[in-house]
Design an enzyme around this catalytic site. Structure first.
Site, PDB file in Angstrom:
ATOM      1  N   PHE A 112       9.168   6.219   1.680  1.00 49.84           N
ATOM      2  CA  PHE A 112       8.825   7.643   1.788  1.00 49.84           C
ATOM      3  C   PHE A 112       8.628   8.092   3.243  1.00 49.84           C
ATOM      4  CE2 PHE A 112       4.844  10.440   1.414  1.00 49.84           C
ATOM      5  CZ  PHE A 112       5.559  11.637   1.414  1.00 49.84           C
ATOM      6  N   ASP A 120      14.721  -3.168   6.004  1.00 45.94           N
ATOM      7  CA  ASP A 120      13.990  -2.848   4.772  1.00 45.94           C
ATOM      8  C   ASP A 120      14.446  -3.801   3.670  1.00 45.94           C
ATOM      9  OD1 ASP A 120      12.462   0.036   3.680  1.00 45.94           O
ATOM     10  OD2 ASP A 120      13.179  -1.437   2.217  1.00 45.94           O
ATOM     11  N   GLU A 126       3.620  -2.973   1.357  1.00 46.86           N
ATOM     12  CA  GLU A 126       3.307  -2.669  -0.035  1.00 46.86           C
ATOM     13  C   GLU A 126       2.240  -1.584   0.047  1.00 46.86           C
ATOM     14  OE1 GLU A 126       4.555  -3.585  -2.856  1.00 46.86           O
ATOM     15  OE2 GLU A 126       5.974  -5.066  -2.090  1.00 46.86           O
ATOM     16  N   THR A 172       3.295  -9.233   2.654  1.00 47.08           N
ATOM     17  CA  THR A 172       4.061  -8.262   3.455  1.00 47.08           C
ATOM     18  C   THR A 172       3.192  -7.624   4.537  1.00 47.08           C
ATOM     19  OG1 THR A 172       5.698  -7.759   1.779  1.00 47.08           O
ATOM     20  CG2 THR A 172       5.189  -5.991   3.329  1.00 47.08           C
ATOM     21  N   THR A 229      -3.437   3.415   7.910  1.00 48.53           N
ATOM     22  CA  THR A 229      -3.934   4.428   6.974  1.00 48.53           C
ATOM     23  C   THR A 229      -5.430   4.689   7.164  1.00 48.53           C
ATOM     24  OG1 THR A 229      -4.452   4.677   4.617  1.00 48.53           O
ATOM     25  CG2 THR A 229      -4.056   2.464   5.345  1.00 48.53           C
ATOM     26  N   ASP A 230      -5.869   5.886   6.751  1.00 49.34           N
ATOM     27  CA  ASP A 230      -7.314   6.210   6.780  1.00 49.34           C
ATOM     28  C   ASP A 230      -8.098   5.359   5.785  1.00 49.34           C
ATOM     29  OD1 ASP A 230      -6.421   7.399   4.399  1.00 49.34           O
ATOM     30  OD2 ASP A 230      -7.275   9.376   4.826  1.00 49.34           O
ATOM     31  N   GLU A 231      -7.389   4.731   4.837  1.00 49.74           N
ATOM     32  CA  GLU A 231      -8.102   3.967   3.805  1.00 49.74           C
ATOM     33  C   GLU A 231      -8.813   2.736   4.387  1.00 49.74           C
ATOM     34  OE1 GLU A 231      -6.360   3.520  -0.025  1.00 49.74           O
ATOM     35  OE2 GLU A 231      -5.034   5.246   0.265  1.00 49.74           O
ATOM     36  N   TYR A 278      -5.176  -3.229  -1.155  1.00 52.09           N
ATOM     37  CA  TYR A 278      -4.206  -2.550  -0.272  1.00 52.09           C
ATOM     38  C   TYR A 278      -4.857  -2.222   1.062  1.00 52.09           C
ATOM     39  CZ  TYR A 278      -1.963   1.494   1.920  1.00 52.09           C
ATOM     40  OH  TYR A 278      -1.426   2.367   2.839  1.00 52.09           O
ATOM     41  N   ALA A 298      -7.562  -3.340   2.386  1.00 49.86           N
ATOM     42  CA  ALA A 298      -8.015  -4.535   3.112  1.00 49.86           C
ATOM     43  C   ALA A 298      -6.845  -5.214   3.813  1.00 49.86           C
ATOM     44  CB  ALA A 298      -8.704  -5.503   2.152  1.00 49.86           C
ATOM     45  N   LYS A 311      -4.179  -3.688   4.908  1.00 50.73           N
ATOM     46  CA  LYS A 311      -3.822  -2.842   6.055  1.00 50.73           C
ATOM     47  C   LYS A 311      -4.842  -3.032   7.187  1.00 50.73           C
ATOM     48  CE  LYS A 311      -0.914  -0.224   6.421  1.00 50.73           C
ATOM     49  NZ  LYS A 311       0.527  -0.341   6.834  1.00 50.73           N
ATOM     50  N   ASN A 322      -0.203  11.513   2.537  1.00 49.99           N
ATOM     51  CA  ASN A 322       0.983  12.341   2.812  1.00 49.99           C
ATOM     52  C   ASN A 322       1.556  12.916   1.531  1.00 49.99           C
ATOM     53  OD1 ASN A 322       2.746  10.664   5.540  1.00 49.99           O
ATOM     54  ND2 ASN A 322       0.582  11.090   5.309  1.00 49.99           N
ATOM     55  N   PRO A 374      -2.011  11.720 -15.988  1.00 52.80           N
ATOM     56  CA  PRO A 374      -3.276  10.978 -16.097  1.00 52.80           C
ATOM     57  C   PRO A 374      -4.213  11.280 -14.929  1.00 52.80           C
ATOM     58  CG  PRO A 374      -1.540   9.552 -15.233  1.00 52.80           C
ATOM     59  CD  PRO A 374      -0.944  10.922 -15.352  1.00 52.80           C
ATOM     60  N   TYR A 399      -7.651  10.438 -13.046  1.00 58.34           N
ATOM     61  CA  TYR A 399      -8.674   9.397 -12.978  1.00 58.34           C
ATOM     62  C   TYR A 399     -10.086   9.966 -13.071  1.00 58.34           C
ATOM     63  CZ  TYR A 399      -5.675   5.515 -11.508  1.00 58.34           C
ATOM     64  OH  TYR A 399      -4.755   4.509 -11.466  1.00 58.34           O
TER      65      TYR A 399
HETATM   66  P1  NAD Z   1       6.608   3.182   0.522  1.00 61.14           P
HETATM   67  O1  NAD Z   1       6.048   2.232  -0.493  1.00 61.14           O
HETATM   68  O2  NAD Z   1       7.236   4.461   0.080  1.00 61.14           O
HETATM   69  O3  NAD Z   1       7.711   2.418   1.383  1.00 61.14           O
HETATM   70  C1  NAD Z   1       7.530   1.098   1.849  1.00 61.14           C
HETATM   71  C2  NAD Z   1       8.872   0.579   2.326  1.00 61.14           C
HETATM   72  O4  NAD Z   1       8.665  -0.746   2.841  1.00 61.14           O
HETATM   73  C3  NAD Z   1       9.920   0.470   1.199  1.00 61.14           C
HETATM   74  O5  NAD Z   1      11.162   0.983   1.640  1.00 61.14           O
HETATM   75  C4  NAD Z   1      10.006  -1.021   0.937  1.00 61.14           C
HETATM   76  O6  NAD Z   1      11.288  -1.440   0.476  1.00 61.14           O
HETATM   77  C5  NAD Z   1       9.688  -1.596   2.319  1.00 61.14           C
HETATM   78  N1  NAD Z   1       9.171  -2.965   2.257  1.00 61.14           N
HETATM   79  C6  NAD Z   1       8.172  -3.435   1.457  1.00 61.14           C
HETATM   80  N2  NAD Z   1       8.015  -4.764   1.665  1.00 61.14           N
HETATM   81  C7  NAD Z   1       8.911  -5.119   2.616  1.00 61.14           C
HETATM   82  C8  NAD Z   1       9.218  -6.352   3.265  1.00 61.14           C
HETATM   83  N3  NAD Z   1       8.570  -7.507   2.979  1.00 61.14           N
HETATM   84  N4  NAD Z   1      10.192  -6.352   4.220  1.00 61.14           N
HETATM   85  C9  NAD Z   1      10.872  -5.210   4.525  1.00 61.14           C
HETATM   86  N5  NAD Z   1      10.629  -4.031   3.934  1.00 61.14           N
HETATM   87  C10 NAD Z   1       9.655  -3.981   3.003  1.00 61.14           C
HETATM   88  O7  NAD Z   1       5.420   3.447   1.549  1.00 61.14           O
HETATM   89  P2  NAD Z   1       5.121   4.760   2.410  1.00 61.14           P
HETATM   90  O8  NAD Z   1       4.282   5.661   1.627  1.00 61.14           O
HETATM   91  O9  NAD Z   1       6.387   5.243   3.006  1.00 61.14           O
HETATM   92  O10 NAD Z   1       4.195   4.144   3.548  1.00 61.14           O
HETATM   93  C11 NAD Z   1       4.788   3.646   4.763  1.00 61.14           C
HETATM   94  C12 NAD Z   1       3.688   3.203   5.698  1.00 61.14           C
HETATM   95  O11 NAD Z   1       2.850   4.314   5.999  1.00 61.14           O
HETATM   96  C13 NAD Z   1       2.776   2.125   5.096  1.00 61.14           C
HETATM   97  O12 NAD Z   1       2.499   1.183   6.106  1.00 61.14           O
HETATM   98  C14 NAD Z   1       1.535   2.879   4.665  1.00 61.14           C
HETATM   99  O13 NAD Z   1       0.401   2.054   4.747  1.00 61.14           O
HETATM  100  C15 NAD Z   1       1.502   3.982   5.713  1.00 61.14           C
HETATM  101  N6  NAD Z   1       0.819   5.208   5.257  1.00 61.14           N
HETATM  102  C16 NAD Z   1       1.293   5.896   4.166  1.00 61.14           C
HETATM  103  C17 NAD Z   1       0.646   7.052   3.764  1.00 61.14           C
HETATM  104  C18 NAD Z   1       1.115   7.841   2.560  1.00 61.14           C
HETATM  105  O14 NAD Z   1       0.419   8.776   2.145  1.00 61.14           O
HETATM  106  N7  NAD Z   1       2.248   7.521   1.960  1.00 61.14           N
HETATM  107  C19 NAD Z   1      -0.478   7.506   4.453  1.00 61.14           C
HETATM  108  C20 NAD Z   1      -0.924   6.791   5.570  1.00 61.14           C
HETATM  109  C21 NAD Z   1      -0.256   5.644   5.964  1.00 61.14           C
END
Ligand code: NAD
Length: 322
Positions: free
Chosen positions: A11, A33, A80, A96, A121-123, A145, A147, A149, A175, A200, A202
């Site tokens: 994403f 990826d 993840e 990962t 992440t803020d988490e 998750y 932890a 990060k 996001n 659903p 929570y």
């Molecule tokens: P997502 O789950 O949509 O995408 C994760 C991507 O990583 C996928 O394309 C997946 O195939 C790839 N991936 C997973 N394991 C892999 C591995 N071992 N090797 C190579 N590729 C691998 O996640 P997202 O929402 O796009 O989040 C991306 C980053 O941004 C994360 O690090 C997340 O912690 C951070 N983040 C996300 C948000 C949010 O709201 N989505 C907010 C803050 C931070």
């Protein structure tokens, strides 16, 4: 300039790469990826002349070494990312998010690659009932998750303190936007409602999150890459605070549905009540300022899912197949 971007079939990473290819004509991007369930090459303009897509695992040290050797900088999104899955089983998250990050850092160190932007992440701060977490707030992650990060943030920062590697960490709030896998709350609720199904909610729905458009997040990540300081953490916030109940009401309205479509389910284990980050540092040092209006952004997001059934229907079908 050669940029290695991990996890950009997901994403946030795909939004980052799509934006960068438009705004920076000097950059050549290599995406690494693994295409887990959350990764989808259809999120990327894979035929773009300045984009190379490599299907592989960030824990594969040989592959990571080869790709890092050809890179000037790294932006690391791969993870993840779904809290509920981490509660079901934490192994893939530790592998990962922690081992994968360390594998990338080792390669960056060997080849003198930097900046290395580690997207977090803020988490990692855990729940904060009032006020906002600054970058030096204690890390009190609740879910496996979060932890994993937090662990990867600490490993990344240790490579700066120990080895002088130019590591920069971003910590962003929730996001929203197009191309988000339909297990996360906004695309799950919207696609369920568009299909006439229930959603659903929570617990009592009073958990509060801060919602930021994915493109604002990506612009913040790029400001950190181009103007941040080595070894520093930057919070990226400034989104709209909503309880899950308020968010549900907005999504019901946007999809012309009523509260009869809401199914109350048992609360998530260890569910954090509220996150909020203080983003003064990114604003004053880097000029970061999110600019997407939430009402318009949410309406645009709902419209995108309404117009892109071909994108999400196969993903939901696959998720339902045992
Ligand atoms: P997502 O789950 O949509 O995408 C994760 C991507 O990583 C996928 O394309 C997946 O195939 C790839 N991936 C997973 N394991 C892999 C591995 N071992 N090797 C190579 N590729 C691998 O996640 P997202 O929402 O796009 O989040 C991306 C980053 O941004 C994360 O690090 C997340 O912690 C951070 N983040 C996300 C948000 C949010 O709201 N989505 C907010 C803050 C931070």
């Amino acid at each position: 300039m050669n940029l290695l971007v991990t996890g950009a079939a997901g994403f946030v990473g795909s939004a980052y790469v799509r934006g960068l290819l438009v705004h920076d004509p000097e950059v050549r991007v290599t995406v690494l990826d693994q295409l887990t369930y959350a990764g989808n090459p259809a999120n990327l303009p894979t035929a773009h002349p300045r984009l190379e897509f490599v299907h592989g695992d960030i824990c594969d040290a040989v592959l990571v070494d080869k790709l890092t050797a050809g890179a000037d900088q790294v932006v690391h999104f791969a993870a993840e990312s779904h809290v509920d899955r981490s509660i079901e089983g934490a192994g893939a998250f530790v592998r990962t998010n922690v081992l994968g990050t360390q594998t990338l850092l080792d390669a960056a160190l060997r080849h003198g690659v930097g900046p290395f932007v580690h997207v977090s992440t803020d988490e990692v701060y855990g729940s904060i009932e009032t006020g906002a977490s600054t970058e030096d707030h204690p890390l009190r992650p609740s879910s496996p998750y979060a932890a994993s990060k937090a662990s990867s943030d600490l490993i990344a920062l240790s490579y700066h303190r120990t080895h002088g590697l130019d590591v920069r960490v971003t910590r962003c709030s929730n996001n929203y936007g197009p191309y988000q896998f339909p297990e996360k709350v906004i695309p799950l609720f919207v696609t369920n409602l568009l299909d006439g199904e229930q959603v659903p909610l929570y617990g009592d729905g009073r958990n509060v999150r801060e919602w930021l458009h994915v493109e604002d997040h990506c612009e913040g990540v790029d400001l950190v890459r181009t103007g941040g300081r080595p070894g520093e953490v930057y919070n990226l916030g400034g989104g709209t605070q909503l309880s899950n109940r308020e968010l549900t009401g907005l999504l019901l309205d946007a999809c012309e549905a009523d509260w009869g479509r809401v199914r109350h389910v048992e609360d998530r284990k260890g569910h954090d009540l509220r996150y909020r980050v203080d983003w003064t540092k990114a604003r004053t040092e880097l000029g970061y300022r999110p600019c997407r209006d939430f009402t318009a952004g949410l309406a645009g997001t709902v419209a995108w899912y309404r117009d892109h059934r071909d994108w999400w229907e196969p993903l939901k079908r696959r998720a339902r197949t045992p």
